[in-house]
Design an enzyme around this catalytic site. Structure first.
Site, mmCIF file in Angstrom:
data_model
loop_
_atom_site.group_PDB
_atom_site.id
_atom_site.type_symbol
_atom_site.label_atom_id
_atom_site.label_comp_id
_atom_site.label_asym_id
_atom_site.label_seq_id
_atom_site.Cartn_x
_atom_site.Cartn_y
_atom_site.Cartn_z
ATOM 1 N N GLN A 1 10.140 -14.635 2.477
ATOM 2 C CA GLN A 1 9.393 -15.140 3.636
ATOM 3 C C GLN A 1 10.353 -15.367 4.796
ATOM 4 O OE1 GLN A 1 6.574 -18.461 2.340
ATOM 5 N NE2 GLN A 1 7.788 -18.152 0.506
ATOM 6 N N ASP B 1 15.681 -14.458 8.524
ATOM 7 C CA ASP B 1 17.062 -14.622 8.983
ATOM 8 C C ASP B 1 17.987 -13.445 8.682
ATOM 9 O OD1 ASP B 1 17.704 -14.937 6.204
ATOM 10 O OD2 ASP B 1 17.304 -17.085 6.347
ATOM 11 N N HIS C 1 7.563 -11.630 6.518
ATOM 12 C CA HIS C 1 7.231 -12.215 7.826
ATOM 13 C C HIS C 1 8.064 -11.646 8.970
ATOM 14 C CE1 HIS C 1 5.596 -15.915 5.437
ATOM 15 N NE2 HIS C 1 4.773 -14.899 5.427
ATOM 16 N N CYS D 1 7.182 -4.949 21.714
ATOM 17 C CA CYS D 1 6.581 -4.984 23.047
ATOM 18 C C CYS D 1 5.115 -5.415 22.948
ATOM 19 C CB CYS D 1 6.672 -3.605 23.699
ATOM 20 S SG CYS D 1 5.867 -3.569 25.309
ATOM 21 N N CYS E 1 10.641 -4.971 27.724
ATOM 22 C CA CYS E 1 10.645 -3.797 26.839
ATOM 23 C C CYS E 1 11.506 -2.693 27.452
ATOM 24 C CB CYS E 1 9.205 -3.318 26.666
ATOM 25 S SG CYS E 1 9.073 -1.746 25.813
ATOM 26 N N THR F 1 10.727 -22.168 -1.963
ATOM 27 C CA THR F 1 9.517 -22.128 -1.151
ATOM 28 C C THR F 1 8.636 -23.324 -1.484
ATOM 29 O OG1 THR F 1 7.602 -20.832 -0.456
ATOM 30 C CG2 THR F 1 8.323 -20.486 -2.722
HETATM 31 P P1 NAD Z 1 9.352 -24.447 3.723
HETATM 32 O O1 NAD Z 1 10.183 -24.938 4.863
HETATM 33 O O2 NAD Z 1 7.922 -24.752 3.718
HETATM 34 O O3 NAD Z 1 9.940 -25.029 2.359
HETATM 35 C C1 NAD Z 1 11.278 -24.943 2.028
HETATM 36 C C2 NAD Z 1 11.422 -25.268 0.556
HETATM 37 O O4 NAD Z 1 12.787 -25.094 0.209
HETATM 38 C C3 NAD Z 1 11.041 -26.702 0.178
HETATM 39 O O5 NAD Z 1 10.186 -26.669 -0.927
HETATM 40 C C4 NAD Z 1 12.383 -27.343 -0.171
HETATM 41 O O6 NAD Z 1 12.268 -28.305 -1.194
HETATM 42 C C5 NAD Z 1 13.175 -26.136 -0.643
HETATM 43 N N1 NAD Z 1 14.637 -26.278 -0.542
HETATM 44 C C6 NAD Z 1 15.375 -27.039 0.308
HETATM 45 N N2 NAD Z 1 16.682 -26.871 0.083
HETATM 46 C C7 NAD Z 1 16.796 -25.989 -0.955
HETATM 47 C C8 NAD Z 1 17.889 -25.418 -1.655
HETATM 48 N N3 NAD Z 1 19.153 -25.712 -1.332
HETATM 49 N N4 NAD Z 1 17.624 -24.553 -2.674
HETATM 50 C C9 NAD Z 1 16.353 -24.235 -3.005
HETATM 51 N N5 NAD Z 1 15.281 -24.745 -2.366
HETATM 52 C C10 NAD Z 1 15.494 -25.611 -1.350
HETATM 53 O O7 NAD Z 1 9.650 -22.911 3.589
HETATM 54 P P2 NAD Z 1 8.730 -21.697 3.134
HETATM 55 O O8 NAD Z 1 7.978 -22.044 1.904
HETATM 56 O O9 NAD Z 1 9.608 -20.513 3.154
HETATM 57 O O10 NAD Z 1 7.643 -21.524 4.286
HETATM 58 C C11 NAD Z 1 7.966 -21.673 5.623
HETATM 59 C C12 NAD Z 1 7.768 -20.468 6.537
HETATM 60 O O11 NAD Z 1 8.807 -20.639 7.473
HETATM 61 C C13 NAD Z 1 7.974 -19.113 5.965
HETATM 62 O O12 NAD Z 1 6.953 -18.333 6.459
HETATM 63 C C14 NAD Z 1 9.297 -18.602 6.569
HETATM 64 O O13 NAD Z 1 9.100 -17.331 7.141
HETATM 65 C C15 NAD Z 1 9.585 -19.507 7.723
HETATM 66 N N6 NAD Z 1 10.996 -19.952 7.844
HETATM 67 C C16 NAD Z 1 12.023 -19.089 7.653
HETATM 68 C C17 NAD Z 1 13.334 -19.525 7.744
HETATM 69 C C18 NAD Z 1 14.450 -18.545 7.508
HETATM 70 O O14 NAD Z 1 14.288 -17.362 7.787
HETATM 71 N N7 NAD Z 1 15.586 -18.985 6.983
HETATM 72 C C19 NAD Z 1 13.614 -20.857 8.039
HETATM 73 C C20 NAD Z 1 12.540 -21.724 8.247
HETATM 74 C C21 NAD Z 1 11.235 -21.251 8.134
HETATM 75 ZN ZN ZN Z 2 6.735 -1.519 26.000
#
Ligand code: NAD
Ligand code: ZN
Length: 244
Positions: free
Chosen positions: A105, A108, A123, A131, A152, A193
């Site tokens: 999800q 990064d 995602h 664009c 763009c 997650t």
């Molecule tokens: P979330 O923020 O809802 O949950 C994060 C989960 O990670 C929590 O359950 C937490 O307990 C757990 N966590 C915290 N530290 C941890 C560790 N060291 N090891 C393992 N688990 C740990 O995240 P989600 O469920 O991915 O949903 C949020 C949405 O936000 C997603 O759609 C995602 O695309 C986006 N998002 C992405 C990033 C990224 O790309 N790094 C950052 C923030 C949010």
């Molecule tokens: Zn364009």
């Protein structure tokens, strides 16, 4: 430290598996210094992510949404894969003769940087823009960007982040392929997650209901905890290298 029994049980399941699925969320990147949405650090200028990562927010104030992405892009650019990302890339290498796929999800890019190849970014990716007029897609690693929203390169209309926002629909083909893979997996690792986003939870449940052995890694309980075979409470960067 995990008990030798648990390590042994999971290793045996990995060895016996034919098709391995991994689902990761923001938690796997927490130890790389990237804040999760729902943990501490998930707020910016008093906005919650759910108030900024939406098509409505972008229509109302595209510059504000881009400023939030600039802040996040600069954090992602400075961050490096942690032992959790590296262990997953290693698992893929060790199981090159099997079917293996990582669904993340995260936006990064750290899984790819760690060497994961069989990867679906459910995602999107924070370093890619799209664009709003001609749909041209382009990677741009510059941060800060010189103009917000960036124009763009094809038609000069404003670009938006090429990211699936709250309230938007997934690419149907990608979803269909993902469901197919998960239904046929006999092992799933669910890592970092919270299980608040519907579709990733649905994908994990497809594998679990089809009989896959399921292991969760998370310092806290998630909405999936009660459905999995083993739930390990801890950080993925510490636990994954012990089981892989
Ligand atoms: P979330 O923020 O809802 O949950 C994060 C989960 O990670 C929590 O359950 C937490 O307990 C757990 N966590 C915290 N530290 C941890 C560790 N060291 N090891 C393992 N688990 C740990 O995240 P989600 O469920 O991915 O949903 C949020 C949405 O936000 C997603 O759609 C995602 O695309 C986006 N998002 C992405 C990033 C990224 O790309 N790094 C950052 C923030 C949010
Ligand atoms: Zn364009």
């Amino acid at each position: 430290m995990l008990s030798p029994d648990i390590k042994n049980e999971i290793s045996q399941k990995i060895i016996a598996s034919r098709q391995i699925a991994i689902l990761t969320g923001a938690g796997i990147s927490a130890e790389s210094g990237i804040p999760t949405f729902r943990g501490n650090g998930g707020h910016w200028k008093n906005f919650r992510a759910e108030e900024l990562a939406t098509p409505d927010a972008f229509r109302r104030d595209p510059k504000l949404v881009w400023e939030w992405y600039e802040m996040r892009r600069s954090i992602c650019k400075k961050s490096l894969p942690n032992p959790g990302h590296i262990a997953i890339a290693e698992l893929e290498k060790q199981n090159s003769s099997k079917k293996f796929h990582l669904f993340t999800q995260n936006v990064d890019g750290l899984h790819r940087q760690a060497g994961s190849k069989k990867l679906t970014e459910l995602h999107g990716n924070i370093f890619t823009g799209r664009c709003t007029k001609c749909n041209h897609i382009e990677e741009n690693l510059d941060t800060p960007l010189s103009t917000l929203p960036p124009p763009c390169p094809q038609c000069s209309s404003p670009m938006r982040p090429h990211i699936l926002w709250f309230g938007e629909t997934y690419d149907p083909k990608m979803l269909e392929n993902s469901i197919e893979f998960l239904r046929n997996s006999d092992l799933i690792l669910i890592i970092g997650t919270s299980g608040q986003v519907t579709v990733p939870v649905y994908l994990a449940q497809e594998a679990i209901q089809a009989g896959a052995f399921s292991v969760e890694i998370n310092p806290e309980e998630s909405t999936l905890t009660s459905s999995v075979d083993i739930s390990l409470r801890g950080k993925s960067g510490e636990i994954l290298p012990q089981i892989i």
